[in-house]
Scaffold this motif. Structure first.
Motif, PDB file in Angstrom:
ATOM      1  N   LEU A  30     -91.352  53.179  82.949  1.00  0.00           N
ATOM      2  CA  LEU A  30     -91.946  53.944  83.975  1.00  0.00           C
ATOM      3  C   LEU A  30     -91.795  55.412  83.859  1.00  0.00           C
ATOM      4  N   GLY A  31     -90.797  55.712  82.819  1.00  0.00           N
ATOM      5  CA  GLY A  31     -90.228  57.060  82.916  1.00  0.00           C
ATOM      6  C   GLY A  31     -89.443  57.396  84.148  1.00  0.00           C
ATOM      7  N   LEU A  32     -88.863  56.730  84.740  1.00  0.00           N
ATOM      8  CA  LEU A  32     -88.163  57.262  85.895  1.00  0.00           C
ATOM      9  C   LEU A  32     -86.361  56.920  85.789  1.00  0.00           C
ATOM     10  N   ASN A  33     -85.532  57.385  86.513  1.00  0.00           N
ATOM     11  CA  ASN A  33     -84.139  57.285  86.331  1.00  0.00           C
ATOM     12  C   ASN A  33     -83.831  55.737  86.973  1.00  0.00           C
ATOM     13  N   GLU A  34     -82.716  55.178  86.476  1.00  0.00           N
ATOM     14  CA  GLU A  34     -82.472  54.023  87.124  1.00  0.00           C
ATOM     15  C   GLU A  34     -81.890  53.958  88.450  1.00  0.00           C
ATOM     16  N   ALA A  35     -81.548  54.835  88.941  1.00  0.00           N
ATOM     17  CA  ALA A  35     -81.111  55.142  90.521  1.00  0.00           C
ATOM     18  C   ALA A  35     -82.230  54.830  91.285  1.00  0.00           C
ATOM     19  N   THR A  36     -83.527  55.703  90.746  1.00  0.00           N
ATOM     20  CA  THR A  36     -84.709  55.591  91.738  1.00  0.00           C
ATOM     21  C   THR A  36     -85.354  54.398  91.600  1.00  0.00           C
ATOM     22  N   VAL A  37     -85.246  53.628  90.593  1.00  0.00           N
ATOM     23  CA  VAL A  37     -85.774  52.337  90.745  1.00  0.00           C
ATOM     24  C   VAL A  37     -84.916  51.202  91.479  1.00  0.00           C
ATOM     25  N   ARG A  38     -83.542  51.404  91.298  1.00  0.00           N
ATOM     26  CA  ARG A  38     -82.757  50.623  92.357  1.00  0.00           C
ATOM     27  C   ARG A  38     -82.974  50.726  93.591  1.00  0.00           C
ATOM     28  N   LYS A  39     -83.186  52.187  94.224  1.00  0.00           N
ATOM     29  CA  LYS A  39     -83.147  52.546  95.431  1.00  0.00           C
ATOM     30  C   LYS A  39     -84.471  52.022  96.171  1.00  0.00           C
ATOM     31  N   ARG A  40     -85.482  52.161  95.567  1.00  0.00           N
ATOM     32  CA  ARG A  40     -86.698  51.671  95.514  1.00  0.00           C
ATOM     33  C   ARG A  40     -86.882  50.089  95.894  1.00  0.00           C
ATOM     34  N   LEU A  41     -86.256  49.561  94.819  1.00  0.00           N
ATOM     35  CA  LEU A  41     -86.235  48.042  94.828  1.00  0.00           C
ATOM     36  C   LEU A  41     -85.462  47.705  96.044  1.00  0.00           C
ATOM     37  N   GLN A  42     -84.523  48.071  96.424  1.00  0.00           N
ATOM     38  CA  GLN A  42     -83.664  47.982  97.567  1.00  0.00           C
ATOM     39  C   GLN A  42     -84.508  48.053  98.935  1.00  0.00           C
ATOM     40  N   ARG A  43     -85.151  49.184  99.020  1.00  0.00           N
ATOM     41  CA  ARG A  43     -86.082  49.378 100.244  1.00  0.00           C
ATOM     42  C   ARG A  43     -87.277  48.372 100.287  1.00  0.00           C
ATOM     43  N   LEU A  44     -87.950  48.134  99.012  1.00  0.00           N
ATOM     44  CA  LEU A  44     -88.841  47.287  99.115  1.00  0.00           C
ATOM     45  C   LEU A  44     -88.512  45.770  99.693  1.00  0.00           C
ATOM     46  N   ILE A  45     -87.400  45.231  99.328  1.00  0.00           N
ATOM     47  CA  ILE A  45     -86.724  44.107  99.500  1.00  0.00           C
ATOM     48  C   ILE A  45     -86.358  43.945 100.931  1.00  0.00           C
ATOM     49  N   LYS A  46     -85.671  45.140 101.362  1.00  0.00           N
ATOM     50  CA  LYS A  46     -85.094  45.093 102.668  1.00  0.00           C
ATOM     51  C   LYS A  46     -86.506  45.163 103.615  1.00  0.00           C
TER      52      LYS A  46
END
Length: 152
Positions: A30-46
């Motif tokens: 997706l052309g993103l950095n890993e930290a962005t993906v990780r934070k978004r996934l954490q939010r979506l799951i939370k």
């Protein structure tokens, strides 16, 4: 459910294809950095927007699967709901508006288990009508449908 944006949707689409995709792979696609993906996934799951789980292979695992529609006495709706939630054979249940009050899907190992399960449902106080369906052939099973985008 919190609002999700197009980036969230793109992350979800990748996970719908491969729920075990590493954050680094999602970021690269997706052309993103890993930290962005990780934070978004954490939010979506939370926020319970998404849940990452393993799914069985449909009807190919042996056993019996189907759906049941249940109509209840209005005053006993919550009682019925709480009793149904206790049944281990139910893997999906929703309360609905329409001809029935609940729609559920079940999975059992054989006809004896189904009969025991069905008898447990019939014994619940407050149930007026039960309509059962047995799945015989899996024709379409998709997990790559899109979530709606909420615009502010």
């Amino acid at each position: 459910m919190n609002k999700i944006d197009n980036t969230d949707l793109e992350i979800i689409k990748v996970l719908q294809q491969d729920g075990r995709a590493p954050n680094t792979e999602i970021a690269k696609k997706l052309g993103l950095n890993e930290a962005t993906v990780r934070k978004r996934l954490q939010r979506l799951i939370k926020d319970k927007t998404i849940k990452i789980i393993a799914m069985g292979g449909g009807l190919g695992g042996g056993g019996l699967a189907g759906s049941i529609s249940i109509k209840t006495e209005f005053k006993k709706l919550n009682l019925v709901k709480n009793e149904l939630k206790k049944l281990k054979e139910i893997w999906f249940m929703v309360q609905v508006i329409g001809n029935h009050d609940f729609e559920l899907e079940y999975y059992v190992s054989d006809t004896n288990e189904f009969n025991n399960f069905y008898n447990q449902i019939q014994a619940i106080d407050g149930i007026i009508n039960v309509e059962k369906t047995l799945y015989t052939e899996l024709i379409i099973e998709k997990y790559d449908w899109s979530l709606p985008v909420y615009k502010s």
